[in-house]
Design a protein around this motif. Structure first.
Motif, PDB file in Angstrom:
ATOM      1  N   GLU A 233     -29.910 -21.534  17.791  1.00 30.70           N
ATOM      2  CA  GLU A 233     -29.637 -21.874  16.407  1.00 30.70           C
ATOM      3  C   GLU A 233     -28.192 -22.304  16.172  1.00 30.70           C
ATOM      4  N   ALA A 234     -27.390 -22.328  17.199  1.00 33.48           N
ATOM      5  CA  ALA A 234     -25.966 -22.615  17.046  1.00 33.48           C
ATOM      6  C   ALA A 234     -25.687 -24.107  17.101  1.00 33.48           C
ATOM      7  N   GLY A 235     -24.551 -24.503  16.524  1.00 32.17           N
ATOM      8  CA  GLY A 235     -24.100 -25.877  16.631  1.00 32.17           C
ATOM      9  C   GLY A 235     -23.177 -26.042  17.820  1.00 32.17           C
ATOM     10  N   HIS A 236     -22.378 -27.104  17.789  1.00 32.79           N
ATOM     11  CA  HIS A 236     -21.498 -27.377  18.916  1.00 32.79           C
ATOM     12  C   HIS A 236     -20.314 -26.416  18.959  1.00 32.79           C
ATOM     13  N   VAL A 237     -19.942 -25.857  17.820  1.00 31.44           N
ATOM     14  CA  VAL A 237     -18.858 -24.880  17.760  1.00 31.44           C
ATOM     15  C   VAL A 237     -19.468 -23.485  17.765  1.00 31.44           C
ATOM     16  N   LEU A 238     -18.986 -22.620  18.653  1.00 32.20           N
ATOM     17  CA  LEU A 238     -19.538 -21.275  18.803  1.00 32.20           C
ATOM     18  C   LEU A 238     -18.442 -20.238  18.599  1.00 32.20           C
ATOM     19  N   PRO A 239     -18.079 -19.933  17.354  1.00 33.85           N
ATOM     20  CA  PRO A 239     -17.079 -18.890  17.114  1.00 33.85           C
ATOM     21  C   PRO A 239     -17.679 -17.510  17.316  1.00 33.85           C
ATOM     22  N   GLY A 240     -16.831 -16.506  17.396  1.00 30.51           N
ATOM     23  CA  GLY A 240     -17.300 -15.133  17.463  1.00 30.51           C
ATOM     24  C   GLY A 240     -17.927 -14.729  18.778  1.00 30.51           C
ATOM     25  N   GLN A 241     -17.540 -15.367  19.879  1.00 27.33           N
ATOM     26  CA  GLN A 241     -18.106 -15.038  21.189  1.00 27.33           C
ATOM     27  C   GLN A 241     -17.145 -14.237  22.064  1.00 27.33           C
ATOM     28  N   THR A 242     -16.020 -13.798  21.496  1.00 33.97           N
ATOM     29  CA  THR A 242     -14.974 -13.159  22.305  1.00 33.97           C
ATOM     30  C   THR A 242     -15.484 -11.928  23.046  1.00 33.97           C
ATOM     31  N   THR A 243     -16.181 -11.050  22.341  1.00 36.59           N
ATOM     32  CA  THR A 243     -16.643  -9.811  22.969  1.00 36.59           C
ATOM     33  C   THR A 243     -17.597 -10.094  24.117  1.00 36.59           C
ATOM     34  N   GLU A 244     -18.576 -10.980  23.878  1.00 37.95           N
ATOM     35  CA  GLU A 244     -19.545 -11.308  24.924  1.00 37.95           C
ATOM     36  C   GLU A 244     -18.873 -11.931  26.135  1.00 37.95           C
ATOM     37  N   ILE A 245     -17.897 -12.833  25.893  1.00 38.08           N
ATOM     38  CA  ILE A 245     -17.207 -13.491  27.004  1.00 38.08           C
ATOM     39  C   ILE A 245     -16.400 -12.481  27.810  1.00 38.08           C
ATOM     40  N   MET A 246     -15.672 -11.600  27.129  1.00 40.02           N
ATOM     41  CA  MET A 246     -14.860 -10.617  27.836  1.00 40.02           C
ATOM     42  C   MET A 246     -15.728  -9.650  28.645  1.00 40.02           C
ATOM     43  N   GLU A 247     -16.869  -9.235  28.083  1.00 33.99           N
ATOM     44  CA  GLU A 247     -17.771  -8.359  28.835  1.00 33.99           C
ATOM     45  C   GLU A 247     -18.292  -9.050  30.089  1.00 33.99           C
ATOM     46  N   PHE A 248     -18.592 -10.349  29.969  1.00 37.27           N
ATOM     47  CA  PHE A 248     -19.079 -11.111  31.120  1.00 37.27           C
ATOM     48  C   PHE A 248     -17.994 -11.243  32.183  1.00 37.27           C
ATOM     49  N   LEU A 249     -16.776 -11.573  31.755  1.00 38.23           N
ATOM     50  CA  LEU A 249     -15.691 -11.794  32.717  1.00 38.23           C
ATOM     51  C   LEU A 249     -15.259 -10.501  33.406  1.00 38.23           C
ATOM     52  N   GLU A 250     -15.372  -9.387  32.693  1.00 34.87           N
ATOM     53  CA  GLU A 250     -14.895  -8.105  33.237  1.00 34.87           C
ATOM     54  C   GLU A 250     -15.981  -7.331  33.965  1.00 34.87           C
ATOM     55  N   ALA A 251     -17.235  -7.776  33.895  1.00 38.75           N
ATOM     56  CA  ALA A 251     -18.328  -7.054  34.546  1.00 38.75           C
ATOM     57  C   ALA A 251     -18.155  -7.068  36.054  1.00 38.75           C
ATOM     58  N   ARG A 252     -18.416  -5.954  36.693  1.00 41.55           N
ATOM     59  CA  ARG A 252     -18.320  -5.879  38.150  1.00 41.55           C
ATOM     60  C   ARG A 252     -19.547  -6.518  38.791  1.00 41.55           C
ATOM     61  N   ARG A 253     -19.326  -7.152  39.904  1.00 44.16           N
ATOM     62  CA  ARG A 253     -20.441  -7.699  40.650  1.00 44.16           C
ATOM     63  C   ARG A 253     -21.175  -6.584  41.379  1.00 44.16           C
ATOM     64  N   GLY A 254     -22.524  -6.719  41.458  1.00 43.51           N
ATOM     65  CA  GLY A 254     -23.319  -5.705  42.133  1.00 43.51           C
ATOM     66  C   GLY A 254     -23.181  -5.774  43.639  1.00 43.51           C
TER      67      GLY A 254
END
Length: 214
Positions: A193-214
């Motif tokens: 449902e999102a457009g080309h601009v995706l604000p408010g993704q900071t938390t999700e991005i940081m969780e993804f970047l900081e997640a440990r690899r299995g």
């Protein structure tokens, strides 16, 4: 100014306005930062660096960019080996293109509406073009049609984006589309449902970047 004569900006007045506003936004950077100019085969690249010196490298790529060889020069000039990246629009295309061409150098990519993935929607852009002749209100409406609603976007950034669209000559032609073979093995989170601009993704991005690899 060479950028004006070369056709990057529509006028010298527009170029100066964009540069002046850019400098104002840099002065309001929320944390201590360094400004670095990195020589590359495509010319000098301006880079803003911030954060702890020993932290894992995270590269942020805004919309519009160049190709993998230039990006290699920037990373090498900054002394960056393996890295993660967050890219939006053409910045996402650049990060993905580099990861495909230089497998193993990018650790993780967070791509927000990356260009070159899936079919390109041209009709909304064509419908928005006549609105550009209607002044500031027309430009705002055209932007909403092209990028979708962005209720959480920073008003200052939105105003700066409009200034760029008034003054800058955008990249022409179609963006190269990645083949299924090139994209094989990638996983993605879809926001239908999102457009080309995706604000408010900071938390999700940081969780993804900081997640440990299995």
């Amino acid at each position: 100014m060479s950028d004006v004569r070369g056709g990057t900006y529509r006028s010298e007045v527009g170029a100066l306005a964009v540069l002046r506003r850019y400098e104002e936004l840099l002065a309001a950077w929320p944390v201590p930062a360094q400004h670095t100019r990195v020589p590359t085969r495509e010319g000098e690249t301006f880079v803003v660096t911030c954060g702890p010196a020993g932290a894992p490298p995270l590269v942020l790529l805004h919309g519009s960019g160049a190709y993998a060889a230039w990006f290699d020069d920037v990373l090498d000039g900054l002394g960056v080996g393996r890295f993660s990246a967050v890219g939006v629009s053409l910045g996402g295309w650049l990060a993905l293109d580099h990861a495909i061409r230089r497998p193993g150098r990018a650790e993780r990519l967070a791509l927000l509406c990356p260009s070159g993935v899936g079919r390109q929607r041209v009709l909304p852009l064509l419908a928005a073009l006549p609105l550009l002749a209607l002044g500031e209100r027309g430009r705002r409406r055209a932007m909403r049609m092209a990028v979708g609603p962005a209720p959480d976007a920073d008003p200052a950034i939105g105003a700066y984006t409009l200034l760029i669209h008034r003054s800058f000559r955008p990249r022409g032609g179609r963006v190269p589309v990645f083949t299924d073979e090139a994209l094989r093995g990638l996983t993605a989170r879809l926001l239908p449902e999102a457009g080309h601009v995706l604000p408010g993704q900071t938390t999700e991005i940081m969780e993804f970047l900081e997640a440990r690899r299995g």
